[in-house]
Scaffold this active site. Structure first.
Site, PDB file in Angstrom:
ATOM      1  N   GLU A 408     -95.612 -32.557 -54.600  1.00  0.00           N
ATOM      2  CA  GLU A 408     -96.235 -31.518 -53.119  1.00  0.00           C
ATOM      3  C   GLU A 408     -95.387 -31.957 -51.965  1.00  0.00           C
ATOM      4  O   GLU A 408     -96.362 -32.462 -51.213  1.00  0.00           O
ATOM      5  CB  GLU A 408     -97.685 -31.677 -53.396  1.00  0.00           C
ATOM      6  CG  GLU A 408     -98.054 -30.978 -54.617  1.00  0.00           C
ATOM      7  CD  GLU A 408     -99.625 -30.860 -54.837  1.00  0.00           C
ATOM      8  OE1 GLU A 408    -100.260 -29.918 -55.397  1.00  0.00           O
ATOM      9  OE2 GLU A 408    -100.195 -31.666 -54.456  1.00  0.00           O
ATOM     10  N   GLU A 471     -99.146 -30.459 -63.999  1.00  0.00           N
ATOM     11  CA  GLU A 471    -100.530 -30.391 -63.722  1.00  0.00           C
ATOM     12  C   GLU A 471    -101.105 -29.111 -64.412  1.00  0.00           C
ATOM     13  O   GLU A 471    -100.613 -27.822 -64.122  1.00  0.00           O
ATOM     14  CB  GLU A 471    -101.084 -30.466 -62.190  1.00  0.00           C
ATOM     15  CG  GLU A 471    -100.525 -31.605 -61.715  1.00  0.00           C
ATOM     16  CD  GLU A 471    -101.085 -31.780 -60.206  1.00  0.00           C
ATOM     17  OE1 GLU A 471    -101.768 -31.185 -59.920  1.00  0.00           O
ATOM     18  OE2 GLU A 471    -100.343 -32.622 -59.488  1.00  0.00           O
TER      19      GLU A 471
END
Length: 923
Positions: A408, A471
Site C-alpha cells: 500500500e 489479503e
C-alpha cells in the site's frame, strides 16, 4: 547533529547487508538489562554517549523491548492516517526519544579481529555510539543493520554501547503499516567477530528437477571455502560450482525435508539447512517443484499483548504449530521482514513465505498521493537500501517463495529500482507487489479483498499472470464468512492460486482483565478496534474463525453427495499414505457403531468414493461421521445423513383455561411460567449486537438497521384467541416513526407436560433492508447454566461460516458458549439445533425441541447490554439467562474490509415460520 532524522530515510555508517548465518565465530548477545531514560524531544538531554557518563539515576529497561509496553509513553494505533503532519522528510519537534546504555566486556582475545555490531530491529531509528564514538545510524525499523566497531572497542576491558532511539524519523514516512506505533530496540543486539579468511556471506541455491528427481546445489561463498552435505555424500567439495545430486527428497510445505550442510574455511564454519525446491512461473501458473502452488495463507504481524513488538521464540514456535494444525501452508510477513528466526522455523515446519519489504506509505493516499516516496527520487536510495537488506538477509531459506516490494505504497518511479535490486541479488524468486496492478515490476498479479465474482472473472481469463489474493477474508470480530466460497474459486480456476487471510492475530494490548485497542490510550488520532482483526485472540487463543479456516482448508476432503461420501486428496504434493479414516454412526446424537479404515493412497487432487458401513440404525436421525487423521492430527472431516428423523409430534389436546394451557401460564399474551419454571417470553426479536462486519465498510448494514429502527422495536398485542384448542396471540411489531411492521402470530398448543409454539411472521411495508436475525427471545433463571444440544457443533457457526460445525450431541455451559471477542458483539450461535436443554445442577430446567431445527444462543446478558459493551469487562452477568431461538441470522461476510455476505446468506424480510416445543425438565 539532527540532520540524520530528515535525511530521507538513509542509514549511515552501515556495512553492506548480508545473509543471516549460523556461524561458529565468537559473538556476544547484548540482550538484557540496559539503562534507560525517555526524553520528550530528539535534542533533549546531554552527551550521554560519553564512556564516563554517570547513568546511575536512570531507569532499567529490558532490551529487546518496546518502551511504551513498560510504562514509558503510550502505544498509539493508526491504520492509514499518519499520527504526525505529512511534511516529508520533517518530523515533529515533540519526538519521544529513548536513550539506552549498556556496559559490556569484550574478551581480550578479540584484539586484532574485525568486529561487527548487529541490530536486528530498532524502531524507528537509532543513533549508535561505542565508547563515546559515533558509529552510525539505523533507518528501517524491521531491518538488520551492522556497523564495523573494530576501531572503537577495548578488548579485555569494559565497553559502553549507547543508542539514542527516536520514535519519529524520516523513515517513519516509509513505515505506515496498519499496527501500533511502538518505538524501541525490539530485536536482538549482538557483537560478532568476523575472522580473517572467514565467511562474510553465503548464498545457497538448491534447485529440484521434478521431472528427473535430481537436485542441483550451488553455494556462493568466498573462494577456497569447502562445502559438506554428509547425507548427500558431499564432503569438502568446492563452492561456486554446480553439484548435480541424484534422487534428493524435495522440500515442500507438506514434506519439508532439510539437509544439514556446512560451509567452512580455516577460520569459520557456517551451518545451513538446505531445502531443494524450484519456484517458477510456467504457463501463467506459479509453481513449486513443477506443481501449482495453492496458498492457504495468513498475514502475520509480530505482536505480543504484553511485550508489543517482542515475541519470545517459544511463542513463535507455538503459533506456527497452531497454524499447521489448522492447515495454513503460507505466511505473508505483513508488512516487513520478520525476526530472522521465524524463517528457520518455517523451513523446518513447512510454510511458503512471502517476505515483504519494510515499506508502506498508505497515509499519502489521503492527500491524493502527493509527495509519495514511491514516486520521489529523493527517497530512491532509502527504498533500494530497504529492498537489498530484505533480500540479502533471508535469501538462504527454502521457505521463501517470493519477495514483496512493500505494501500500500502507491506506484511510481522507485518501484523499478527496488525490483532491479531484488532481482540482481536473487533472480530465481518471483516478485510481488499488490499496488502494481499493471504488473510492470512484478511476476504475479495481486489484489486485496476482491469479491467472489471478480475472482471468478479473473480466473476465467484465457491468459494472464498467476493471481494471488495477498489479503482477503478480513478476520475482524465474528467472521469471516465466505471462506468456503473463496476456496471453491481457488479450486475451480488454476490461475487463482489462493491467498492470505487478513490477519493472524488480534493486536489487543492487555490491560488488567481485558484487551485495549485504538483510542484506549488517549490517542488524538486512531482507528479504534480496526487493529482487532485476527484469527487468534491477543493471547493466541484460537477464534471460531480459525476453527472454520481449518475445516475449509483441511487437506483431506470428505464430501457428502447422493451416493454417500467421497474422499479427495487436497494436498498439493503428497499422497494419502498413512491417513486413516475413523468413522462413527450415530442415531439422535448417540454413537451406535464405529470403526477405522486406511485411506486409499490417492495422489494430489485424486478422489474416490468411501464405502458406507452397513449398520442398523433404527428410525432416528442417523449420521455417518468420518474423520481423517495423520499421525494423530485431524486432517479432514465430513458427514452424510443416513436416515432422516421422523417429524416430531407437536403437542396438542389441552384447552386454554384461566390463563393456562397445559403446563404453561400466560399473562397478557406472554408465556410467564412453564411447569413451575418462571420465564419471560418468547417474543419476536430482530436485533443482534452488530458484528464488526456489520459496522465497517463502505455501506455498513448496521447503519441501515439502526436507521430502520430494528434496535428499538415496539410490540402491540392485536388479538388474543383462546376459543379453540389453541391459544393464539397476534402482535404487530414495528419501530417508532415508520409504518413498516411485522405481523407475528403465536399459536400455542399443549398436552400435559409441554407446549408447542408455531410462530408465523409476515412483513408489511417497505423492507428493503435485510434483518439482523429472525426468531424469538426469552429469559430463564440464571441457575440454568448447563447446556446440552443435538445439532451443529461444537463451536459457534453462522449461515456462511459453518464448515466446522458437525451434527452431534454436545455439552457445554452458558459461559462456555460465549466467544470473548475483544470488542463484544453477536457470538455463540449454535446452528441446526434439533433439541437442547438448559439445566441447573439438579438436572431441572428447560428442554427445547425444534420442528425441525432452530438456531440457539444463550448468554448471561441481554442483547442490549452486549450491544452497548465496548470491552469484555463491560459484560456483567445478570440474574437471567437470555435465550434466542432463531429461524435465521444475516450472514457474516467480510464487509469490514471486503465483500458483504453472499446473496444467499442475506436474511431478507420475508414470511417465515419457526416451530419449537418447550418442556420443563424435572430433576
Amino acid at each position: 547533529m539532527s540532520d540524520y532524522l530528515t535525511d530521507f530515510g538513509r542509514p549511515k555508517g552501515t556495512v553492506p547487508p548480508r545473509a543471516a548465518l549460523h556461524s561458529d565465530a565468537p559473538s556476544i548477545d547484548l540482550s538484557g538489562a540496559w539503562r534507560f531514560r525517555l526524553n520528550p524531544t530528539a535534542t533533549a538531554g546531554d552527551d550521554f554517549w560519553a564512556a564516563g557518563y554517570d547513568d546511575a539515576g536512570w531507569d532499567t529497561l529490558p532490551v529487546p523491548s518496546s518502551w511504551p509496553m513498560h510504562g514509558y509513553g503510550q502505544p498509539a494505533y493508526t491504520n492509514i492516517t499518519y499520527p504526525f503532519p505529512i511534511d516529508p522528510p520533517h518530523v515533529p519537534t515533540e519526538n519521544p526519544t529513548g536513550d539506552h546504555r549498556r556496559v559490556f566486556d569484550v574478551p581480550a582475545d578479540w584484539a586484532g579481529q574485525r568486529v561487527l555490531l548487529r541490530f536486528e530491529g530498532v524502531d524507528s531509528c537509532g543513533r549508535v555510539f561505542v565508547n563515546g564514538a559515533e558509529v552510525g545510524v539505523t533507518q528501517g525499523s524491521r531491518l538488520t543493520h551492522e556497523f564495523d566497531v573494530t576501531a572503537h572497542l577495548r578488548p579485555g576491558a569494559a565497553n559502553v554501547l549507547a543508542v539514542r532511539v527516536h520514535q519519529w524519523s524520516a523513515g517513519s514516512y516509509l513505515e505506515d503499516q496498519d499496527m501500533w506505533w511502538l518505538p524501541g530496540i525490539f530485536r536482538a543486539v549482538t557483537l560478532r567477530v568476523r575472522p580473517a579468511g572467514g565467511l562474510d556471506d553465503v548464498f545457497a541455491h538448491a534447485a529440484f528437477d521434478h521431472a528427473t528427481g535430481q537436485g542441483t546445489l550451488r553455494v556462493d561463498a568466498p573462494a577456497g571455502a569447502l562445502l559438506s552435505v554428509p547425507e548427500l555424500g558431499l564432503r569438502d567439495v568446492a563452492v561456486n560450482t554446480d553439484h548435480v545430486l541424484e534422487a534428493v527428497a524435495p522440500w515442500t510445505p507438506e514434506t519439508p525435508t532439510l539437509y544439514a550442510a556446512s560451509v567452512s574455511t580455516e577460520t569459520e564454519t557456517v551451518s545451513l539447512r538446505l531445502g531443494f525446491r524450484t519456484v517458477a512461473v510456467v504457463d501463467g501458473l506459479l509453481t513449486g517443484n513443477g506443481r501449482r502452488i495453492f496458498f492457504r495463507g495468513v498475514n502475520r504481524h509480530e505482536f505480543h499483548p504484553d511485550l508489543g513488538r517482542v515475541v519470545p521464540p517459544d511463542v513463535v514456535r507455538a503459533e506456527l504449530q497452531l497454524m499447521k494444525a489448522h492447515h495454513v501452508n503460507a505466511i505473508r510477513t505483513s508488512h516487513y521482514p520478520p525476526d530472522a528466526a521465524l524463517l528457520d522455523l518455517c523451513d523446518e515446519l513447512g510454510f511458503w513465505v512471502i517476505v515483504e519489504n519494510d515499506y508502506e506509505t498508505h497515509g499519502f493516499e489521503q492527500n491524493g498521493w502527493r509527495d509519495n516516496p514511491t514516486d520521489d527520487p529523493r527517497w530512491t536510495d532509502a527504498l533500494v537500501d530497504r529492498m537489498r537488506r530484505t533480500v540479502e538477509r533471508d535469501k538462504n531459506h527454502p521457505c521463501v517463495v517470493m519477495w514483496s516490494l512493500g505494501n500500500e505504497a502507491g506506484v511510481g518511479q522507485n518501484l523499478g529500482p527496488m525490483a532491479e535490486a531484488a532481482r540482481a541479488i536473487d533472480p530465481d524468486r518471483p516478485l510481488h507487489y499488490e499496488g502494481d496492478w499493471s504488473s510492470t515490476h512484478t511476476d504475479v498479479y495481486s489484489r486485496m479483498y476482491p469479491p467472489p465474482d471478480e475472482v471468478a472473472e479473473i480466473g476465467a481469463a484465457e491468459t494472464g499472470l498467476p493471481f494471488v489474493l495477498c489479503e482477503y477474508a478480513h478476520a475482524m470480530g465474528n467472521g469471516p464468512g465466505l471462506l468456503t466460497t473463496y476456496r471453491e474459486l481457488f479450486e475451480t480456476y488454476p490461475r487463482c492460486q489462493g491467498g492470505f487471510i487478513w490477519e493472524w492475530i488480534d493486536h489487543g494490548i492487555r490491560r488488567g482483565d481485558h484487551f485495549a485497542y485504538g483510542g484506549d490510550f488517549g490517542e488524538p488520532v486512531h482507528d479504534g478496534n480496526f487493529v482487532i482483526d485476527g484469527l487468534v485472540f491477543p493471547d493466541r487463543t484460537p477464534s471460531p474463525g480459525l476453527t472454520e479456516l481449518g475445516a475449509v482448508f483441511a487437506p483431506v476432503r470428505l464430501d457428502a453427495d447422493a451416493g454417500g461420501l467421497t474422499v479427495r486428496n487436497g494436498y498439493d504434493h503428497r499422497d494419502l499414505t498413512g491417513v486413516t479414516l475413523e468413522w462413527t454412526v450415530s442415531v439422535d446424537g448417540d454413537t451406535v457403531a464405529s470403526g477405522q479404515v486406511e485411506a486409499p493412497a490417492l495422489g494430489p487432487g485424486e478422489s474416490h468414493p468411501v464405502a458406507l458401513p452397513h449398520v442398523t440404525h433404527g428410525f432416528g436421525e442417523a449420521w455417518l461421521t468420518v474423520t481423517a487423521r495423520l499421525a494423530g492430527a485431524t486432517v479432514g472431516a465430513g458427514q452424510v445423513r443416513l436416515h432422516e428423523a421422523a417429524p416430531r409430534p407437536r403437542r396438542s389436546g389441552r384447552r386454554f383455561a384461566r390463563n393456562a394451557l397445559g403446563p404453561a401460564q400466560f399473562r397478557d399474551g406472554d408465556l410467564v411460567a412453564l411447569g413451575g419454571l418462571a420465564l419471560r417470553g418468547p417474543r419476536l426479536d430482530l436485533w443482534r449486537a452488530p458484528i464488526d462486519n456489520d459496522i465497517f465498510g463502505p455501506d455498513p448494514v448496521a447503519d441501515r438497521w439502526r436507521a430502520a429502527g430494528l434496535h428499538r422495536l415496539t410490540h402491540r398485542v392485536v388479538d388474543v384467541d383462546a376459543s379453540a384448542d389453541a391459544y393464539v396471540v397476534t402482535s404487530r411489531v414495528a419501530p417508532a416513526g415508520t409504518d413498516r411492521a411485522l405481523l407475528a402470530t403465536y399459536t400455542w398448543t399443549a398436552d400435559d407436560d409441554a407446549v408447542t409454539l408455531a410462530l408465523h411472521v409476515e412483513p408489511t411495508g417497505d423492507w428493503a433492508v435485510p434483518l439482523p436475525r429472525a426468531g424469538v427471545a426469552l429469559a430463564v433463571p440464571g441457575r440454568l447454566g448447563a447446556v446440552e444440544w443435538f445439532g451443529g457443533g461444537p463451536g459457534e457457526a453462522y449461515v456462511d461460516s459453518s464448515a466446522a460445525a458437525l451434527v452431534g450431541r454436545y455439552r457445554s455451559t452458558v459461559d462456555g458458549l460465549q466467544t470473548p471477542y475483544v470488542r463484544p458483539q453477536e457470538n455463540g450461535n449454535r446452528t441446526r439445533v434439533r433439541q437442547a436443554r438448559l439445566t441447573d445442577p439438579t438436572g431441572a430446567g428447560l428442554e427445547i425441541l425444534g420442528h425441525p431445527t432452530f438456531e440457539l444462543t444463550a448468554r448471561r446478558w441481554s442483547t442490549a447490554a452486549l450491544t452497548a459493551a465496548t470491552h469484555t469487562n463491560d459484560l456483567v452477568p445478570g440474574p437471567d439467562v437470555h435465550v434466542h431461538l432463531d429461524y435465521g441470522h444475516h450472514g457474516l461476510g467480510t464487509a469490514a474490509c471486503g465483500p458483504p455476505p453472499a446473496p444467499e446468506a442475506w436474511l431478507r424480510a420475508e414470511p417465515f415460520d419457526l416451530v419449537v416445543t418447550l418442556r420443563a425438565v424435572k430433576p
